[in-house]
Motif scaffolding. Sequence first.
Motif, PDB file in Angstrom:
ATOM      1  N   THR A  33       0.867  -1.026   0.521  1.00 43.47           N
ATOM      2  CA  THR A  33      -0.217  -0.049   0.332  1.00 43.47           C
ATOM      3  C   THR A  33       0.602   0.906   0.119  1.00 43.47           C
ATOM      4  OG1 THR A  33       0.111   0.568   2.372  1.00 43.47           O
ATOM      5  CG2 THR A  33      -1.702  -1.052   1.039  1.00 43.47           C
ATOM      6  N   ARG A  42      -3.524   3.738  -0.337  1.00 45.70           N
ATOM      7  CA  ARG A  42      -4.229   2.847  -1.099  1.00 45.70           C
ATOM      8  C   ARG A  42      -3.585   1.781  -1.353  1.00 45.70           C
ATOM      9  NH1 ARG A  42      -7.363   6.923  -0.234  1.00 45.70           N
ATOM     10  NH2 ARG A  42      -9.153   7.493  -1.637  1.00 45.70           N
ATOM     11  N   PRO A  66      -2.708   4.053  -7.464  1.00 45.86           N
ATOM     12  CA  PRO A  66      -3.097   4.206  -6.136  1.00 45.86           C
ATOM     13  C   PRO A  66      -3.955   5.734  -6.769  1.00 45.86           C
ATOM     14  CG  PRO A  66      -1.741   4.771  -5.862  1.00 45.86           C
ATOM     15  CD  PRO A  66      -1.599   4.203  -7.790  1.00 45.86           C
ATOM     16  N   PHE A  91      -8.348   0.185  -8.665  1.00 47.46           N
ATOM     17  CA  PHE A  91      -9.091  -0.811  -8.344  1.00 47.46           C
ATOM     18  C   PHE A  91     -10.334  -0.890  -8.720  1.00 47.46           C
ATOM     19  CE2 PHE A  91     -11.267  -2.144  -4.106  1.00 47.46           C
ATOM     20  CZ  PHE A  91     -10.109  -3.782  -3.837  1.00 47.46           C
ATOM     21  N   GLU A 123     -11.466  -0.380   0.003  1.00 48.15           N
ATOM     22  CA  GLU A 123     -11.020   0.547  -0.877  1.00 48.15           C
ATOM     23  C   GLU A 123     -12.849  -0.643  -1.982  1.00 48.15           C
ATOM     24  OE1 GLU A 123      -9.015   1.188  -2.911  1.00 48.15           O
ATOM     25  OE2 GLU A 123      -7.335   0.917  -2.283  1.00 48.15           O
ATOM     26  N   ARG A 126     -15.050   2.393  -1.330  1.00 50.97           N
ATOM     27  CA  ARG A 126     -14.326   3.691  -2.583  1.00 50.97           C
ATOM     28  C   ARG A 126     -15.006   3.467  -3.603  1.00 50.97           C
ATOM     29  NH1 ARG A 126     -10.334   4.894   1.321  1.00 50.97           N
ATOM     30  NH2 ARG A 126      -8.635   3.165   0.161  1.00 50.97           N
TER      31      ARG A 126
END
Length: 156
Positions: A33, A42, A66, A91, A123, A126
Motif C-alpha cells: 500500500t 491505497r 493508487p 482498484f 477499497e 470506495r
Amino acid sequence: MTDNQLPLFQDTDNLSVDKLNLKKPLSFIDLETTGINVVTDRIIEICILKVNTDNTTQIKTERINPQMPIPPETSAIHKIYDKDVKDKPTFAELGQELKDFISDSDLSGYNIIKFDLPMLVEEFYRADIDFNVSSRRIIDVQNIFHKMEQRNLVAA
C-alpha cells in the motif's frame, strides 16, 4: 492445469491440503500500500493465493494505480514506485474481478484482521462494490504464530 494453477505443497511430501480439512477455498491475501492509514492510503499491489479444496492453488497478483503519489519512505520498503503503477488499472477497474476471484473463499493472511482486510474492504467501499465478509471465516496467521511462538519471559 494452467500456469497459475499449481499443486499445493508440490515439493513437500509431508504436507497435504487434506490436513487443512477445507470445506471451501481459502484465499491468502497480501497487500502493498501507499501507507498504513486505512482511510487515506491505497492498495498498490495485491497478491492472492487461493487454495482450492481439490489440492490445487491459483495465484493472482495485480499492480494497482493508487491515483495518488507513493511516499518515498514507503517505496523504500516495498520497492514499488510511482512509475511502476502509473499505467496500471485502478482498484475501481479491477475490483469486481478481485471480488469474483475470492467470492467463494474464506480469507487468511498475516495481520489480515488489523490491516489487510480493513484496507481491502475500504477499497471495495470506495469503488462502490459490495464486499461482505460476515459469512466468511477469517484466519489471521499472525495470531496463530503468536500463540505458537509466545513472546514472554518463559519463552525467552
